[in-house]
Design an enzyme around this catalytic site. Sequence first.
Site, PDB file in Angstrom:
ATOM      1  N   GLU A  13       0.828  -1.211   0.000  1.00  0.00           N
ATOM      2  CA  GLU A  13       0.000   0.000   0.000  1.00  0.00           C
ATOM      3  C   GLU A  13       0.863   1.262   0.000  1.00  0.00           C
ATOM      4  O   GLU A  13       0.332   2.365  -0.161  1.00  0.00           O
ATOM      5  CB  GLU A  13      -0.917   0.041   1.246  1.00  0.00           C
ATOM      6  CG  GLU A  13      -1.997  -1.023   1.278  1.00  0.00           C
ATOM      7  CD  GLU A  13      -1.527  -2.290   1.967  1.00  0.00           C
ATOM      8  OE1 GLU A  13      -0.325  -2.362   2.303  1.00  0.00           O
ATOM      9  OE2 GLU A  13      -2.347  -3.203   2.145  1.00  0.00           O
ATOM     10  N   LYS A  15       3.487   1.637   2.536  1.00  0.00           N
ATOM     11  CA  LYS A  15       3.835   1.879   3.950  1.00  0.00           C
ATOM     12  C   LYS A  15       5.208   2.505   4.071  1.00  0.00           C
ATOM     13  O   LYS A  15       5.425   3.377   4.898  1.00  0.00           O
ATOM     14  CB  LYS A  15       3.879   0.556   4.739  1.00  0.00           C
ATOM     15  CG  LYS A  15       2.540  -0.041   5.049  1.00  0.00           C
ATOM     16  CD  LYS A  15       2.709  -1.307   5.861  1.00  0.00           C
ATOM     17  CE  LYS A  15       3.399  -2.427   5.119  1.00  0.00           C
ATOM     18  NZ  LYS A  15       2.636  -3.064   4.060  1.00  0.00           N
ATOM     19  N   GLY A  16       6.142   2.034   3.223  1.00  0.00           N
ATOM     20  CA  GLY A  16       7.537   2.488   3.312  1.00  0.00           C
ATOM     21  C   GLY A  16       7.615   3.995   3.264  1.00  0.00           C
ATOM     22  O   GLY A  16       8.254   4.625   4.111  1.00  0.00           O
ATOM     23  N   LYS A  17       6.933   4.579   2.291  1.00  0.00           N
ATOM     24  CA  LYS A  17       6.987   6.042   2.160  1.00  0.00           C
ATOM     25  C   LYS A  17       6.375   6.723   3.388  1.00  0.00           C
ATOM     26  O   LYS A  17       6.932   7.697   3.902  1.00  0.00           O
ATOM     27  CB  LYS A  17       6.250   6.491   0.889  1.00  0.00           C
ATOM     28  CG  LYS A  17       6.037   7.980   0.923  1.00  0.00           C
ATOM     29  CD  LYS A  17       5.355   8.582  -0.251  1.00  0.00           C
ATOM     30  CE  LYS A  17       4.876   9.972   0.168  1.00  0.00           C
ATOM     31  NZ  LYS A  17       4.387  10.777  -0.921  1.00  0.00           N
ATOM     32  N   GLY A  39       8.850  -5.800   1.289  1.00  0.00           N
ATOM     33  CA  GLY A  39       9.672  -4.990   0.392  1.00  0.00           C
ATOM     34  C   GLY A  39       9.158  -3.575   0.406  1.00  0.00           C
ATOM     35  O   GLY A  39       8.064  -3.304  -0.049  1.00  0.00           O
ATOM     36  N   HIS A  40       9.912  -2.687   1.005  1.00  0.00           N
ATOM     37  CA  HIS A  40       9.526  -1.282   1.034  1.00  0.00           C
ATOM     38  C   HIS A  40      10.475  -0.513   0.140  1.00  0.00           C
ATOM     39  O   HIS A  40      11.680  -0.617   0.295  1.00  0.00           O
ATOM     40  CB  HIS A  40       9.678  -0.707   2.455  1.00  0.00           C
ATOM     41  CG  HIS A  40       8.665  -1.221   3.421  1.00  0.00           C
ATOM     42  ND1 HIS A  40       8.820  -1.126   4.777  1.00  0.00           N
ATOM     43  CD2 HIS A  40       7.478  -1.821   3.218  1.00  0.00           C
ATOM     44  CE1 HIS A  40       7.771  -1.655   5.367  1.00  0.00           C
ATOM     45  NE2 HIS A  40       6.948  -2.082   4.450  1.00  0.00           N
ATOM     46  N   GLN A 223       3.786  -6.827   5.330  1.00  0.00           N
ATOM     47  CA  GLN A 223       2.633  -7.443   4.688  1.00  0.00           C
ATOM     48  C   GLN A 223       1.393  -6.607   5.036  1.00  0.00           C
ATOM     49  O   GLN A 223       1.525  -5.399   5.117  1.00  0.00           O
ATOM     50  CB  GLN A 223       2.455  -8.923   5.087  1.00  0.00           C
ATOM     51  CG  GLN A 223       3.558  -9.834   4.543  1.00  0.00           C
ATOM     52  CD  GLN A 223       4.828  -9.748   5.362  1.00  0.00           C
ATOM     53  OE1 GLN A 223       4.811  -9.952   6.558  1.00  0.00           O
ATOM     54  NE2 GLN A 223       5.932  -9.455   4.716  1.00  0.00           N
ATOM     55  N   THR A 303      10.163  -9.802  -5.274  1.00  0.00           N
ATOM     56  CA  THR A 303      10.160 -10.895  -6.253  1.00  0.00           C
ATOM     57  C   THR A 303      10.049 -10.400  -7.694  1.00  0.00           C
ATOM     58  O   THR A 303      10.190 -11.188  -8.622  1.00  0.00           O
ATOM     59  CB  THR A 303       8.977 -11.842  -5.977  1.00  0.00           C
ATOM     60  OG1 THR A 303       7.771 -11.075  -6.039  1.00  0.00           O
ATOM     61  CG2 THR A 303       9.086 -12.488  -4.608  1.00  0.00           C
ATOM     62  N   ARG A 305       7.506  -9.802  -9.226  1.00  0.00           N
ATOM     63  CA  ARG A 305       6.302 -10.321  -9.877  1.00  0.00           C
ATOM     64  C   ARG A 305       5.342  -9.181 -10.185  1.00  0.00           C
ATOM     65  O   ARG A 305       5.169  -8.283  -9.354  1.00  0.00           O
ATOM     66  CB  ARG A 305       5.579 -11.305  -8.939  1.00  0.00           C
ATOM     67  CG  ARG A 305       6.289 -12.598  -8.737  1.00  0.00           C
ATOM     68  CD  ARG A 305       5.505 -13.521  -7.817  1.00  0.00           C
ATOM     69  NE  ARG A 305       5.523 -13.075  -6.432  1.00  0.00           N
ATOM     70  CZ  ARG A 305       4.941 -13.724  -5.429  1.00  0.00           C
ATOM     71  NH1 ARG A 305       4.268 -14.840  -5.682  1.00  0.00           N
ATOM     72  NH2 ARG A 305       5.007 -13.289  -4.189  1.00  0.00           N
ATOM     73  N   ARG A 307       2.058  -7.322 -10.010  1.00  0.00           N
ATOM     74  CA  ARG A 307       0.979  -7.465  -9.035  1.00  0.00           C
ATOM     75  C   ARG A 307      -0.369  -7.515  -9.736  1.00  0.00           C
ATOM     76  O   ARG A 307      -0.565  -6.838 -10.744  1.00  0.00           O
ATOM     77  CB  ARG A 307       1.002  -6.281  -8.060  1.00  0.00           C
ATOM     78  CG  ARG A 307       2.269  -6.253  -7.243  1.00  0.00           C
ATOM     79  CD  ARG A 307       2.346  -5.037  -6.327  1.00  0.00           C
ATOM     80  NE  ARG A 307       3.623  -5.003  -5.630  1.00  0.00           N
ATOM     81  CZ  ARG A 307       4.311  -3.914  -5.336  1.00  0.00           C
ATOM     82  NH1 ARG A 307       3.850  -2.734  -5.675  1.00  0.00           N
ATOM     83  NH2 ARG A 307       5.450  -4.005  -4.698  1.00  0.00           N
ATOM     84  N   LYS A 333      -1.142   6.788  -3.325  1.00  0.00           N
ATOM     85  CA  LYS A 333      -1.197   6.581  -4.784  1.00  0.00           C
ATOM     86  C   LYS A 333      -2.439   7.169  -5.458  1.00  0.00           C
ATOM     87  O   LYS A 333      -2.993   6.567  -6.384  1.00  0.00           O
ATOM     88  CB  LYS A 333      -1.054   5.092  -5.081  1.00  0.00           C
ATOM     89  CG  LYS A 333       0.332   4.556  -4.681  1.00  0.00           C
ATOM     90  CD  LYS A 333       0.694   3.329  -5.462  1.00  0.00           C
ATOM     91  CE  LYS A 333       2.162   3.021  -5.372  1.00  0.00           C
ATOM     92  NZ  LYS A 333       2.582   1.879  -6.127  1.00  0.00           N
TER      93      LYS A 333
END
Length: 437
Positions: A13, A15-17, A39-40, A223, A303, A305, A307, A333
Amino acid sequence: MIIVIIGAQWGDEGKGKVVDLLADRFDVVARYQGGHNAGHSVYVGDRAFVLRLLPSGIIHADKTCVLGNGMVIDPKAFFEEVDQMTSQGIAITPERLKVSSRAHLIMPYHRALDHTSEERLGNEKIGTTLRGIGPAYEDKAGRRGIRVADALVPELLRLRIERNLEEANRIIVLYGRPPLRADEIFDEISLLVERLRPFVAETSHFLAESKKQNKKILLEGAQATLLDVDHGTYPYVTSSNPTAGGAAVGAGIPPHHITGVLGIVRTYATRVGEGPFPTEMTGAEEETANLIRQRGNEYGSVTKRPRRCGWFDAVATRYAAELNGFDSVALTKLDVLDALAEIKVCTGYEIDGRRIDTFPAVSHDLERIKPVYETLPGWQEDTVGITNPDDLPEKARAYVDFLSHSIGVEIGLISTGPERDQTIILRDSVMEGWFKS
Ligand code: IMP
């Protein structure tokens, strides 16, 4: 003050930012579950950081970061990330990074078992990140896991590896893979844990002391809610509890010390891996999915991949708000939707012609669900980088208000791009209250 930040959907979503943005207001940033399956991506100026295990706060030199007891830590991945960050100019010392002595280690056989388990499931596979997360948590619940503190005692480490590998190798060989060797694993892991030793700490105590000293603590979920092993779309979930209750257990803090919960909600939904996704854009909507994937760069940061993309699901997000007790929401976003003429929002579910407004427990039911949509007009104007809420196109503002209303939570900030400063900070009484205290 202790705030938990949690993804409301199926992860990614942004979160990292948000954590990076808010990190300035905190002294300590801790993770409480998961491992390097997360992965952030954090962008600061022209520098991009990808964080898997380390909390996003690590980018700020004056923050102390904690890897809590609820995590599963692959020591090799840990040092790969530490080395990567060091090469990008981020100093990581034991003073500012503390690893719980009670966290469990991901061992090489866990990775191998993640592969065999997915192979065995065939069409029913979970689509895991293949990082060994599930098997490490299985060992934890099975009371045969290896904790950081155990691994620091060489005899114990050797014994546990030998005992666990005997069983793991039976399965590994059954699936036609070469058996792993206990001595090789011991040699590799014992070197890594020696390097880890200075970082190991009694992190619950550290957090309790930090609270006593009135430090501000941020608990960073990885997650997301719908991947929670108890509350998510089981069995298509991860093996830990990202939800707010998990934060108390996984960081080792009393639940009533948590001041507030911030949900991270994206203006649309994505999912990686298998499992039900009621609002997924398929068939005639694949073109829209591709557009969103392109504009939102919706590819796994771990990964790679692509989404799966879907419309905003108010039923699922309301469920997340209720479960976690979101006090406020960061909406991410918004700009990705700039190109759309119409935007759909799922406001209810129908199953066998019956309307339901709750999120079903059984994945099978979720697969059969027909989402009930409301269609809102797109704004088709550029919102990238907007920081002032008054500059938002009217229809964009209406969309944001619709989402807020449909999940029943006030929106405290809106993200309009990947950079720190591409953010609208709204007047949000809840968040303002937190930071005043
Ligand atoms: P595991 O966590 O590797 O066991 O994977 C279980 C499920 O969680 C799979 O569907 C993964 O794609 C998903 N998953 C794990 N970590 C993340 C994440 O950080 N973002 C999104 N999905 C994730």
